[in-house]
Design a protein around this motif. Structure first.
Motif, PDB file in Angstrom:
ATOM      1  N   SER A  49       0.840  -1.202   0.000  1.00  0.00           N
ATOM      2  CA  SER A  49       0.000   0.000   0.000  1.00  0.00           C
ATOM      3  C   SER A  49       0.874   1.250   0.000  1.00  0.00           C
ATOM      4  O   SER A  49       2.066   1.214   0.349  1.00  0.00           O
ATOM      5  CB  SER A  49      -0.908   0.012   1.227  1.00  0.00           C
ATOM      6  N   ASP A  50       0.265   2.363  -0.370  1.00  0.00           N
ATOM      7  CA  ASP A  50       0.992   3.627  -0.353  1.00  0.00           C
ATOM      8  C   ASP A  50       1.458   3.975   1.057  1.00  0.00           C
ATOM      9  O   ASP A  50       2.550   4.530   1.251  1.00  0.00           O
ATOM     10  CB  ASP A  50       0.099   4.748  -0.899  1.00  0.00           C
ATOM     11  N   GLU A  51       0.633   3.650   2.045  1.00  0.00           N
ATOM     12  CA  GLU A  51       0.985   3.943   3.437  1.00  0.00           C
ATOM     13  C   GLU A  51       2.212   3.141   3.865  1.00  0.00           C
ATOM     14  O   GLU A  51       3.131   3.674   4.501  1.00  0.00           O
ATOM     15  CB  GLU A  51      -0.192   3.630   4.365  1.00  0.00           C
ATOM     16  N   LEU A  52       2.229   1.848   3.505  1.00  0.00           N
ATOM     17  CA  LEU A  52       3.374   1.012   3.877  1.00  0.00           C
ATOM     18  C   LEU A  52       4.625   1.460   3.128  1.00  0.00           C
ATOM     19  O   LEU A  52       5.723   1.486   3.691  1.00  0.00           O
ATOM     20  CB  LEU A  52       3.069  -0.452   3.572  1.00  0.00           C
ATOM     21  N   PHE A  53       4.441   1.827   1.885  1.00  0.00           N
ATOM     22  CA  PHE A  53       5.583   2.295   1.099  1.00  0.00           C
ATOM     23  C   PHE A  53       6.218   3.513   1.776  1.00  0.00           C
ATOM     24  O   PHE A  53       7.448   3.633   1.861  1.00  0.00           O
ATOM     25  CB  PHE A  53       5.131   2.646  -0.315  1.00  0.00           C
TER      26      PHE A  53
END
Length: 607
Positions: free
Chosen positions: A120-124
């Motif tokens: 996900s963008d958040e994890l990235f």
């Protein structure tokens, strides 16, 4: 003695010199040794190319690429100092972590593989500052397919990770585990054009997993080459309208431009939003779509097989006139005794027989064709006649693949003498056993694509261009199309077309009549032993300058003069006239629903 001493000293000095030069090379010049001496490693990072973009025939973008990121692992280099903290960072538990580590080591201890796909963008964002603490892990950018339409699923196909089976079949040795490949539709049939070519960069990475430099200043780096862009023949607006007309129904619609073979619309109903099988959605949604009883993944225009029914009488008419067994103006008297018939008994010429769809007329005409007195035995005579008849039928593109540029096209079935020998026994069958072929029933099976192509043949008075969905590849015309000219006098098509005109103007297809459209066609009530009959229609418009040929099948919808001709007529009007002027007919089509529960559906046939 003195000379020997000088030689020995010379050898010693030469040896020292060689070692000194080698040491200087290793310590100062040789990059590989510098990397090893500093306890660094060279890491190859694959650079995935952008797949080619896809446009419709009006240059509207249909398929594009969206960036995603995979978390990669090189097991031999991987170090996780704090397991709990690492699991919390990734949002996984210890069991899942162990499973992923085992899977990665099972693939290779020294080669990179996906640890978490499409993070996900958040994890990235979280990983950007934290991966420095976890050697052997890195983020790899790549792309997935995105769509500007919810239509065209069965045309475009989808992209997914290559299977082990496909890896084994890859004779080019191009693909690696974890690579994406086209699955279905144009993504599969044009894979070599769309996929592009991988690139690679080589980085010097220390034991903490920090990239220190380009290896040899990027001497061995290669840039990825993007895939080639493709332009479809599909008219997206027409496609979307056709899909709208087929909502709540099971069946197919195929529209072709007769003069070029360009497929303007290809609808398999019910369908699905192609975004459902993009990226991580694939593993989540594929089982549900695959298990749906109405088979949205089944590409009906190319794979569903139906009896052609009365639409086939157009072929019978041309063949019989070509063979000279009947003249276009010859009157044949029918008494209704040979085969079931909705047309009344009485005198028929060719135009009237097409218009009224006289089963008994075509029963008698085909009997003349099959039993021409070539042998005294009616069994042998029928074998000779059927073989000749079959060759003529296959000239119309039936019983064989047309060569459309989409995967999994099937041939349908035009029964041979060998077929009936297996069923009845050699020389134990004659015309009365196969008479249902005369009206497009029995063992005769066609695909909707073949029927739309038949409409193009009739519109062209005797030729067709290979049906295709791709117009241009990176600006170059599609090279895989050809023209096929049938061995029939164009004059033989005229009485058939006159009859087709009257079918729509004053016959079973009158529901589709619009004076300004000049639609000509043939309806079929396709017999279905498993439930309600299927509704079928094949035709083209306008009559004097054909711009579109159409075949429509609506399952379990009854007579061809209802659902199928209505769908085809509206679609033809939309394309030829640029608008629809019959809201009452549109309402009729949109309100009809033919999805009976537990009704048997066509199954995937063997090629």
């Amino acid at each position: 003695m003195r000379g020997r001493s000088i030689i020995i000293r010379g050898i010693i000095l030469l040896t020292v010199f060689v070692f000194a030069v080698r040491l200087f090379y290793i310590q100062i010049l040789e990059e590989d040794y510098k990397v090893a001496a500093e306890n660094n490693v060279v890491q190859k990072i694959v650079q995935y190319p952008f797949r080619g973009l896809v446009y419709d025939n009006n240059d509207s973008l249909v398929i594009y690429n969206s960036p995603v990121y995979d978390l990669m692992i090189v097991p031999k280099e991987a170090e996780i100092s704090d397991t709990t903290k690492f699991c919390n960072l990734l949002g996984i538990d210890r069991v899942e972590l162990e499973e992923k580590l085992i899977k990665a080591k099972g693939y290779s201890s020294i080669l990179a593989s996906k640890f978490i796909e499409q993070i996900s963008d958040e994890l990235f964002a979280r990983l950007q500052d934290q991966l420095i603490n976890y050697p052997g892990f890195y983020v790899l950018p790549r792309t997935i397919r995105s769509y500007n339409t919810k239509s065209l699923a069965n045309v475009v196909g989808y992209v997914g990770e290559i299977s082990g089976r496909d890896l084994e079949r890859d004779t080019t040795n191009y693909y690696r585990s974890g690579d994406y490949i086209g699955i279905g539709g144009i993504e599969k049939s044009y894979e070599q054009h769309l996929r592009g070519k991988r690139g690679a960069t080589y980085k010097v990475v220390n034991v903490q997993g920090i990239i220190k430099d380009d290896y040899r200043d990027g001497e061995y780096d290669t840039l990825p080459q993007p895939g080639e862009n493709i332009h479809l023949t599909i008219d997206l607006e027409l496609q979307q309208y056709a899909e709208k007309l087929m909502e709540g129904k099971v069946g197919s619609v195929v529209a072709i431009e007769p003069k070029t073979g360009r497929i303007l619309a290809l609808v398999s109903a019910p369908s699905y939003d192609p975004q459902l099988l993009s990226g991580k959605n694939l593993s989540k949604n594929f089982p549900e779509l695959n298990g749906n009883e109405d088979k949205p993944l089944f590409n009906r225009p190319l794979q569903a097989r139906y009896p052609p029914g009365s639409m086939f009488k157009t072929i019978q008419a041309v063949i019989s006139m070509h063979e000279g067994v009947v003249g276009k103006d010859e009157i044949i008297i029918t008494d209704g005794s040979n085969i079931g018939d909705l047309a009344p008994p009485g005198p028929y010429n060719m135009v009237k027989a097409i218009t009224k769809s006289s089963n008994n007329y075509f029963y008698l005409v085909m009997r003349r064709m099959v039993q021409q007195g070539e042998d005294e035995s009616p069994f042998i005579d029928s074998r000779i006649g059927l073989e000749k008849w079959r060759d003529y039928v296959m000239e119309f593109g039936l019983g064989r693949k047309l060569g459309v540029d989409l995967p999994n096209e099937i041939a349908g079935n035009v029964p041979s003498i060998e077929y009936y020998d297996r069923f009845y026994g050699a020389k134990r069958w004659k015309y009365s056993n196969i008479a249902s072929l005369s009206i497009g029933q029995g063992e005769l099976l066609v695909t909707p694509l073949q029927m739309a192509n038949l409409g193009a043949i009739l519109a062209n008075r005797g030729y067709f261009i290979t049906p295709h969905v791709v117009e241009m590849i990176e600006g170059w015309p599609n090279p895989n199309i050809k023209k096929e000219i049938l061995p029939f006098d164009p004059a033989h098509f005229e009485p058939v077309i006159q009859g087709m005109e009257l079918v729509v103007k004053a016959g079973s297809g009158i529901r589709g009549y619009l004076d300004s459209l000049k639609l000509a066609g043939k309806t079929s009530t396709v017999q279905n032993p498993h439930g309600e009959d299927h509704s079928g229609f094949m035709g083209f418009a306008p009559l004097d300058d054909p711009k579109i040929s159409i075949a429509a099948y609506v399952e379990n919808a009854g007579q061809g003069g209802r659902a199928a001709v209505s769908v085809a007529s509206l679609l033809a009007e939309k394309y030829v006239m640029g608008k629809v002027s019959r809201p009452w007919l549109e309402d009729y089509v949109l309100e009809e629903r033919y999805l009976p529960q537990n009704a048997p559906r066509p199954t995937l046939a063997e090629n």
